[in-house]
Design an enzyme around this catalytic site. Sequence first.
Site, PDB file in Angstrom:
ATOM      1  N   GLU A 175      -4.986   9.810   9.354  1.00 38.29           N
ATOM      2  CA  GLU A 175      -3.581   9.764   9.801  1.00 38.29           C
ATOM      3  C   GLU A 175      -3.410  10.524  11.126  1.00 38.29           C
ATOM      4  O   GLU A 175      -2.526  10.233  11.903  1.00 38.29           O
ATOM      5  CB  GLU A 175      -2.667  10.366   8.741  1.00 38.29           C
ATOM      6  CG  GLU A 175      -2.710   9.618   7.428  1.00 38.29           C
ATOM      7  CD  GLU A 175      -1.586   8.612   7.259  1.00 38.29           C
ATOM      8  OE1 GLU A 175      -0.478   8.894   7.695  1.00 38.29           O
ATOM      9  OE2 GLU A 175      -1.849   7.536   6.670  1.00 38.29           O
ATOM     10  N   ASP A 229       0.872  -1.170   0.000  1.00 32.49           N
ATOM     11  CA  ASP A 229       0.000   0.000   0.000  1.00 32.49           C
ATOM     12  C   ASP A 229       0.908   1.219   0.000  1.00 32.49           C
ATOM     13  O   ASP A 229       2.108   1.119   0.287  1.00 32.49           O
ATOM     14  CB  ASP A 229      -0.899  -0.006   1.248  1.00 32.49           C
ATOM     15  CG  ASP A 229      -1.774   1.245   1.323  1.00 32.49           C
ATOM     16  OD1 ASP A 229      -2.338   1.634   0.283  1.00 32.49           O
ATOM     17  OD2 ASP A 229      -1.881   1.847   2.399  1.00 32.49           O
ATOM     18  N   SER A 230       0.326   2.384  -0.270  1.00 37.33           N
ATOM     19  CA  SER A 230       1.103   3.625  -0.201  1.00 37.33           C
ATOM     20  C   SER A 230       1.552   3.888   1.235  1.00 37.33           C
ATOM     21  O   SER A 230       2.450   4.694   1.454  1.00 37.33           O
ATOM     22  CB  SER A 230       0.246   4.783  -0.685  1.00 37.33           C
ATOM     23  OG  SER A 230      -0.962   4.817   0.045  1.00 37.33           O
ATOM     24  N   THR A 289      -5.650   3.532  -5.168  1.00 40.99           N
ATOM     25  CA  THR A 289      -5.055   4.399  -6.194  1.00 40.99           C
ATOM     26  C   THR A 289      -4.053   3.591  -7.035  1.00 40.99           C
ATOM     27  O   THR A 289      -4.057   3.681  -8.268  1.00 40.99           O
ATOM     28  CB  THR A 289      -4.368   5.604  -5.524  1.00 40.99           C
ATOM     29  OG1 THR A 289      -5.249   6.159  -4.553  1.00 40.99           O
ATOM     30  CG2 THR A 289      -4.012   6.658  -6.541  1.00 40.99           C
ATOM     31  N   CYS A 311     -11.204   3.615  -0.722  1.00 45.85           N
ATOM     32  CA  CYS A 311      -9.867   4.018  -0.266  1.00 45.85           C
ATOM     33  C   CYS A 311      -9.592   3.264   1.027  1.00 45.85           C
ATOM     34  O   CYS A 311     -10.489   3.107   1.867  1.00 45.85           O
ATOM     35  CB  CYS A 311      -9.825   5.523  -0.013  1.00 45.85           C
ATOM     36  SG  CYS A 311      -8.303   6.054   0.795  1.00 45.85           S
ATOM     37  N   THR A 312      -8.351   2.814   1.164  1.00 43.76           N
ATOM     38  CA  THR A 312      -7.992   1.964   2.307  1.00 43.76           C
ATOM     39  C   THR A 312      -8.186   2.644   3.665  1.00 43.76           C
ATOM     40  O   THR A 312      -8.393   1.970   4.660  1.00 43.76           O
ATOM     41  CB  THR A 312      -6.511   1.577   2.201  1.00 43.76           C
ATOM     42  OG1 THR A 312      -5.767   2.783   1.983  1.00 43.76           O
ATOM     43  CG2 THR A 312      -6.273   0.612   1.088  1.00 43.76           C
ATOM     44  N   HIS A 313      -8.085   3.983   3.708  1.00 42.33           N
ATOM     45  CA  HIS A 313      -8.208   4.688   4.991  1.00 42.33           C
ATOM     46  C   HIS A 313      -9.657   4.854   5.452  1.00 42.33           C
ATOM     47  O   HIS A 313      -9.913   5.020   6.628  1.00 42.33           O
ATOM     48  CB  HIS A 313      -7.600   6.099   4.884  1.00 42.33           C
ATOM     49  CG  HIS A 313      -6.117   6.147   4.959  1.00 42.33           C
ATOM     50  ND1 HIS A 313      -5.298   5.492   4.069  1.00 42.33           N
ATOM     51  CD2 HIS A 313      -5.285   6.771   5.831  1.00 42.33           C
ATOM     52  CE1 HIS A 313      -4.042   5.734   4.379  1.00 42.33           C
ATOM     53  NE2 HIS A 313      -4.004   6.506   5.447  1.00 42.33           N
ATOM     54  N   CYS A 371      -4.015  -0.977  -2.256  1.00 41.41           N
ATOM     55  CA  CYS A 371      -4.146   0.476  -2.349  1.00 41.41           C
ATOM     56  C   CYS A 371      -5.056   0.741  -3.543  1.00 41.41           C
ATOM     57  O   CYS A 371      -4.778   0.251  -4.652  1.00 41.41           O
ATOM     58  CB  CYS A 371      -2.770   1.103  -2.569  1.00 41.41           C
ATOM     59  SG  CYS A 371      -2.814   2.860  -2.953  1.00 41.41           S
ATOM     60  N   GLY A 418      -2.653   9.267  -3.643  1.00 43.60           N
ATOM     61  CA  GLY A 418      -3.910   9.793  -4.178  1.00 43.60           C
ATOM     62  C   GLY A 418      -3.789  11.129  -4.894  1.00 43.60           C
ATOM     63  O   GLY A 418      -4.647  11.509  -5.677  1.00 43.60           O
TER      64      GLY A 418
HETATM   65  N1  DGL Z   1      -3.934   3.896  -0.030  1.00 42.72           N
HETATM   66  C1  DGL Z   1      -4.564   4.977  -0.751  1.00 42.72           C
HETATM   67  C2  DGL Z   1      -5.810   4.447  -1.466  1.00 42.72           C
HETATM   68  O1  DGL Z   1      -6.376   3.440  -1.097  1.00 42.72           O
HETATM   69  C3  DGL Z   1      -4.927   6.126   0.162  1.00 42.72           C
HETATM   70  C4  DGL Z   1      -3.752   6.895   0.684  1.00 42.72           C
HETATM   71  C5  DGL Z   1      -2.979   7.602  -0.403  1.00 42.72           C
HETATM   72  O2  DGL Z   1      -3.489   8.575  -1.024  1.00 42.72           O
HETATM   73  O3  DGL Z   1      -1.851   7.180  -0.649  1.00 42.72           O
HETATM   74  O4  DGL Z   1      -6.226   5.043  -2.427  1.00 42.72           O
END
Ligand code: DGL
Length: 278
Positions: A157, A15-16, A80, A189-191, A78, A48
């Site tokens: 975050e 993931d990012s 994105t 989105c994962t968050h 992730c 993102g």
């Molecule tokens: N992991 C990213 C997603 O699921 C979210 C966080 C980012 O923008 O890197 O899109």
Amino acid sequence: MSINSKQNQAIGIFDSGIGGLTVMQELMKRLPHEPLIYFGDTARLPYGEKSPEAIIRYSIENAIFLMEQNIKLLVIACNTASAFALEKLQKIFSIPILGVIEPGAENAVQSTRNQHIAVLGTKGTIKSGVYQREIEKKMPKARVVSIACPLFVPLVEERFFHHPAARLIVKEYLAPLHEQKVDTVLLGCTHYPLLKQLIMEELPSSLVIVDSASTCAEKVADILKLHHLANATDQKPYHRYFVSDDPKKFQSLGTDFLGSPIDHVEHLSSGFFSGKHP
Ligand code: DGL
């Protein structure tokens, strides 16, 4: 390598940053005997807001790192990176590679009764139109409302899961949904699963909120079975965590995402990725 020794190899996840742990949590539940290696590219988060070229380059580098750990299957946890890099990675590498977009779209399509779905995601994911395409492939008459929510990632975050400022921002982003007949909201989105409670409170109680994680874990289980790659032992597997920056932050915030403590996080040096992409 024999099929048997391949079965003992780990599943790689990247993931990012930290958000992919929501996918890792589902993998741990669904596949309790599979070793897992997670890489969070915390030095280059957020994806993102980045260009497609940058996201593809980072994704290739992340995948190469995990391939070097001898993984048998790769999950791009992730949204994105899945939106922009899945096809490219599938072309480059020969092991099975799965993103989170298709599982998320499937979940939304299974949930909706009136074929009217909202997708929330980063600017990059929403701009790519990938969820809309994937949902329409499965449900051609679906009406999809897509909303970019760029402030959700920093709110999570900062652990602002129930903060009044987070509530205001959720209200603002979701306002267009009050004029729509949407019955399902997909957290693309994962968050965002960490803001689920707040999102639920701001929307009519009849709406169903879904994400990709559980369906993604289900798909991984299917692929392992199909390719005879499932770990056949019933031993407790290892779980390793790597990050490209600040292991301490990852370790402490990661507990919220994973729902259980992370014992140890390994830090990749800053020069690690230089010159690694083909
Ligand atoms: N992991 C990213 C997603 O699921 C979210 C966080 C980012 O923008 O890197 O899109």
